[in-house]
Design an enzyme around this catalytic site. Structure first.
Site, PDB file in Angstrom:
ATOM      1  N   PRO A 236       0.786  -1.236   0.000  1.00  0.00           N
ATOM      2  CA  PRO A 236       0.000   0.000   0.000  1.00  0.00           C
ATOM      3  C   PRO A 236       0.819   1.288   0.000  1.00  0.00           C
ATOM      4  O   PRO A 236       0.243   2.361  -0.072  1.00  0.00           O
ATOM      5  CB  PRO A 236      -0.814  -0.107   1.286  1.00  0.00           C
ATOM      6  N   ASP A 259       2.725   1.355 -11.944  1.00  0.00           N
ATOM      7  CA  ASP A 259       1.457   2.070 -11.889  1.00  0.00           C
ATOM      8  C   ASP A 259       1.563   3.379 -11.118  1.00  0.00           C
ATOM      9  O   ASP A 259       2.559   3.649 -10.455  1.00  0.00           O
ATOM     10  CB  ASP A 259       0.407   1.196 -11.186  1.00  0.00           C
ATOM     11  N   LYS A 281      -2.010   6.735 -14.290  1.00  0.00           N
ATOM     12  CA  LYS A 281      -2.573   8.067 -14.564  1.00  0.00           C
ATOM     13  C   LYS A 281      -1.549   9.113 -14.188  1.00  0.00           C
ATOM     14  O   LYS A 281      -0.894   8.992 -13.163  1.00  0.00           O
ATOM     15  CB  LYS A 281      -3.797   8.296 -13.684  1.00  0.00           C
ATOM     16  N   GLY A 312       0.413  -1.568  -7.324  1.00  0.00           N
ATOM     17  CA  GLY A 312       0.111  -1.257  -5.932  1.00  0.00           C
ATOM     18  C   GLY A 312      -0.604  -2.418  -5.268  1.00  0.00           C
ATOM     19  O   GLY A 312      -1.305  -3.185  -5.932  1.00  0.00           O
ATOM     20  N   GLY A 313      -0.400  -2.569  -3.973  1.00  0.00           N
ATOM     21  CA  GLY A 313      -1.113  -3.611  -3.222  1.00  0.00           C
ATOM     22  C   GLY A 313      -0.755  -4.993  -3.718  1.00  0.00           C
ATOM     23  O   GLY A 313       0.415  -5.319  -3.889  1.00  0.00           O
ATOM     24  N   ASP A 314      -1.767  -5.799  -3.956  1.00  0.00           N
ATOM     25  CA  ASP A 314      -1.567  -7.129  -4.503  1.00  0.00           C
ATOM     26  C   ASP A 314      -1.962  -7.103  -5.979  1.00  0.00           C
ATOM     27  O   ASP A 314      -2.999  -6.531  -6.320  1.00  0.00           O
ATOM     28  CB  ASP A 314      -2.451  -8.129  -3.745  1.00  0.00           C
ATOM     29  N   ILE A 317      -5.544  -8.514  -6.989  1.00  0.00           N
ATOM     30  CA  ILE A 317      -6.776  -7.995  -6.397  1.00  0.00           C
ATOM     31  C   ILE A 317      -7.041  -6.615  -6.986  1.00  0.00           C
ATOM     32  O   ILE A 317      -6.262  -5.684  -6.777  1.00  0.00           O
ATOM     33  CB  ILE A 317      -6.663  -7.919  -4.855  1.00  0.00           C
ATOM     34  N   THR A 342      -2.318  -6.273   0.124  1.00  0.00           N
ATOM     35  CA  THR A 342      -3.405  -5.540  -0.520  1.00  0.00           C
ATOM     36  C   THR A 342      -3.870  -4.398   0.387  1.00  0.00           C
ATOM     37  O   THR A 342      -3.727  -4.463   1.614  1.00  0.00           O
ATOM     38  CB  THR A 342      -4.556  -6.504  -0.863  1.00  0.00           C
ATOM     39  N   MET A 394     -11.662   1.849  -4.259  1.00  0.00           N
ATOM     40  CA  MET A 394     -12.059   2.808  -5.302  1.00  0.00           C
ATOM     41  C   MET A 394     -13.452   3.372  -5.072  1.00  0.00           C
ATOM     42  O   MET A 394     -14.235   3.499  -6.011  1.00  0.00           O
ATOM     43  CB  MET A 394     -12.009   2.118  -6.676  1.00  0.00           C
TER      44      MET A 394
HETATM   45  N1  SAH Z   1      -4.225  -3.970  -6.388  1.00  0.00           N
HETATM   46  C1  SAH Z   1      -4.472  -2.979  -5.362  1.00  0.00           C
HETATM   47  C2  SAH Z   1      -5.795  -2.247  -5.566  1.00  0.00           C
HETATM   48  C3  SAH Z   1      -5.850  -1.429  -6.796  1.00  0.00           C
HETATM   49  S1  SAH Z   1      -7.335  -0.519  -6.919  1.00  0.00           S
HETATM   50  C4  SAH Z   1      -4.437  -3.625  -3.984  1.00  0.00           C
HETATM   51  O1  SAH Z   1      -4.401  -4.842  -3.867  1.00  0.00           O
HETATM   52  O2  SAH Z   1      -4.395  -2.879  -2.999  1.00  0.00           O
HETATM   53  C5  SAH Z   1      -6.865   1.025  -6.227  1.00  0.00           C
HETATM   54  C6  SAH Z   1      -7.601   1.286  -4.929  1.00  0.00           C
HETATM   55  O3  SAH Z   1      -6.911   0.635  -3.859  1.00  0.00           O
HETATM   56  C7  SAH Z   1      -7.665   2.713  -4.514  1.00  0.00           C
HETATM   57  O4  SAH Z   1      -8.702   3.397  -5.170  1.00  0.00           O
HETATM   58  C8  SAH Z   1      -7.920   2.592  -3.041  1.00  0.00           C
HETATM   59  O5  SAH Z   1      -9.261   2.259  -2.781  1.00  0.00           O
HETATM   60  C9  SAH Z   1      -7.087   1.389  -2.684  1.00  0.00           C
HETATM   61  N2  SAH Z   1      -5.754   1.783  -2.191  1.00  0.00           N
HETATM   62  C10 SAH Z   1      -4.561   1.440  -2.697  1.00  0.00           C
HETATM   63  N3  SAH Z   1      -3.550   1.938  -1.945  1.00  0.00           N
HETATM   64  C11 SAH Z   1      -4.131   2.622  -0.942  1.00  0.00           C
HETATM   65  C12 SAH Z   1      -3.642   3.375   0.175  1.00  0.00           C
HETATM   66  N4  SAH Z   1      -2.327   3.505   0.401  1.00  0.00           N
HETATM   67  N5  SAH Z   1      -4.536   3.943   1.013  1.00  0.00           N
HETATM   68  C13 SAH Z   1      -5.851   3.799   0.820  1.00  0.00           C
HETATM   69  N6  SAH Z   1      -6.363   3.104  -0.209  1.00  0.00           N
HETATM   70  C14 SAH Z   1      -5.535   2.525  -1.073  1.00  0.00           C
END
Ligand code: SAH
Length: 483
Positions: A236, A259, A281, A312-314, A317, A342, A394
């Protein structure tokens, strides 16, 4: 002449590292506590024939007593007192160490006295063990703590499969030498073996596949540098939330396709000469079309590059990871996937929200509220049930829809929510309140993306369990501030 030689020795320090063959070598360990046991364990691992010198009828450390019982160790044997290849003093107190130091000097036996560099003629370094590969770190007895710290860092950098891969190349050493008798070509081959397809196969738990690739490259004397893609989750935000594997792949990558949500501090781990391709973006422009991302991956891998596709994240997902993998499979591009933390898990952790809790929630739902289409497709009735946690990705621009749909489908309007904006980052904010005020509070607090929205009774713990960044504000304060 002599002076010059001494000068050179001084520059390098007195302690020259040497690897000794310890199989069957008689070694004396003086001591019987936990320190002695540590040294004995290491010596036994290397096949030494260890004798123990201790007072009393049995060693203090129960493991050492058991080793003695099982015949893995002997007691000091005066017959071979002068034949020991190494003496380790693992007991405090200078008398024994003095005695051993003298005995060692007299019979040219190296002596190591734990925590007593003055009485040492041998030092046992801190070790990273990737047998047959061994990395030894010494500080000439000046800073063993530092040596241990450096050891942990190297430990984290070197994957465990590097040992078995080194063994594999050792097993095939003869054929490698005869197939590639010229050194430059042999170096290229070994570079391929340790960095390319065979290394990938080992990392992906397919040692047989690695062996086959090496053998077939040896059979036709051909090996091609193949491009590959690692689909890597970056977590994150906080760079320390990367997995060890993600970090290693980022450090090794030839190209990084990343990304918008990737923290720039994470890109700092990459090689300076890597290609960095931003496909998120930027400045209000729409995100790069998926086809264009695919084109990048294809072009880079055709060029033999090792690409990290960083998300970002996983990556699996809400990250379109599946689509990218299907594309790679269709084009026969080798890939691997490294999961990341995630946002639902990462932001809950830093906001002090347990996603499940025996008293509150028995399940967690990961939900997207990205656009009207995804809102329309959701099963609101089941989302509106009690005793579960909803984690919305999102959702910033759809908060009113989420609030109305849940209340209309029967979820109590007092159910608490928490919004975590910029979770796990220095600027993290947490906003909590009842579901009936979700939309209003978000507007008053000017909630921005990226944010996670959590709904369910676990979110009331956010106030009590806050530990990271700013504390969540009380609802009343927030309304006053906003007014
Ligand atoms: N693959 C990513 C999600 C991508 S969709 C995952 O597994 O986390 C992008 C959304 O993830 C954002 O709109 C928000 O809702 C959430 N997100 C990602 N990073 C975040 C963060 N640091 N703080 C809060 N929400 C986050």
């Amino acid at each position: 002449m002599t002076t010059e030689t001494i000068q050179l020795n001084d520059d390098a320090g007195a302690w020259m590292p040497v690897f000794l063959d310890m199989r069957g070598a008689p070694v004396l360990v003086a001591g019987s506590g936990v320190e002695a046991r540590r040294k004995v364990d290491r010596l036994l691992k290397h096949g030494a024939d260890v004798d123990l010198l201790f007072n009393g009828s049995a060693p203090e450390d129960p493991d050492l007593a058991a080793y003695l019982e099982a015949g893995r160790l002997g007691r000091i044997d005066s017959a071979r007192r002068n034949d020991y290849r190494l003496i380790v003093v693992a007991e405090r107190g200078t008398v024994l160490a003095d005695e051993m130091q003298q005995h060692g000097r007299h019979h040219a036996i190296p002596v190591n006295a734990v925590d007593d560099p003055e009485r040492c003629s041998a030092m046992l370094p801190a070790i990273v063990d990737r047998a047959p590969l061994t990395i030894a770190i010494g500080s000439s007895g000046t800073a063993p703590e530092l040596a241990r710290m450096i050891r942990s860092r190297i430990e984290a950098l070197l994957p465990h499969w590097i040992g078995p891969l080194a063994q594999l190349s050792a097993d095939l050493k003869q054929s490698i030498r005869s197939r590639f008798p010229e050194l430059p070509r042999r170096r290229q081959f070994l570079g391929w073996l340790f960095n390319d397809a065979p290394a990938d196969a080992m990392a992906n738990q397919r040692p047989e596949n690695a062996r086959q690739q090496i053998e077939s490259a040896l059979a036709d004397e051909q090996f091609t540098v193949t491009g590959s893609v690692a689909l890597v989750g970056a977590g994150p935000g906080d760079p320390e939330l990367l997995t060890v594997k993600a970090l290693r792949l980022i450090q090794e990558a030839d190209a990084i396709v990343y990304d918008a949500l990737i923290d720039p501090r994470i890109l700092d781990y990459a090689r300076r000469d890597a290609d960095f391709i931003h496909v998120g973006k930027r400045g209000g422009r729409p995100s790069t079309p998926q086809d264009e991302i695919h084109d990048h991956l294809l072009a880079l891998t055709r060029d033999g590059q090792r690409v990290v596709r960083l998300k970002g994240g996983d990556p699996m997902i809400f990250g379109r990871g599946g689509e990218e993998l299907e594309f790679l499979r269709k084009h026969d591009i080798p890939f691997s996937v490294v999961p990341g933390i995630t946002a639902a898990a990462g932001c809950a952790a830093t906001a002090g929200i347990p996603l499940t809790h025996r008293d509150h929630a028995q399940s967690v739902h990961l939900v997207t509220a990205h656009c009207q289409r995804s809102i329309d497709r959701l099963d609101w009735r089941s989302l509106a049930r009690e005793r579960q946690t909803l984690a919305f990705y999102m959702a910033v621009s759809r908060l009113e829809d989420v609030q109305n749909n849940l209340i209309q489908n029967g979820l109590n309007s007092t159910t608490p929510f928490a919004i975590v904006e910029n979770g796990a980052r220095p600027e993290q904010r947490v906003i909590t309140g009842p579901l009936s005020e979700l939309h209003t509070l978000a507007i008053l607090n000017k909630v921005k993306s990226p944010s996670m929205l959590y709904i369910g009774s676990v979110t009331q713990l956010a106030d009590r369990l806050a530990w990271f960044g700013q504390s969540p504000l009380e609802t009343s304060n927030r309304l006053e501030i906003a007014a």
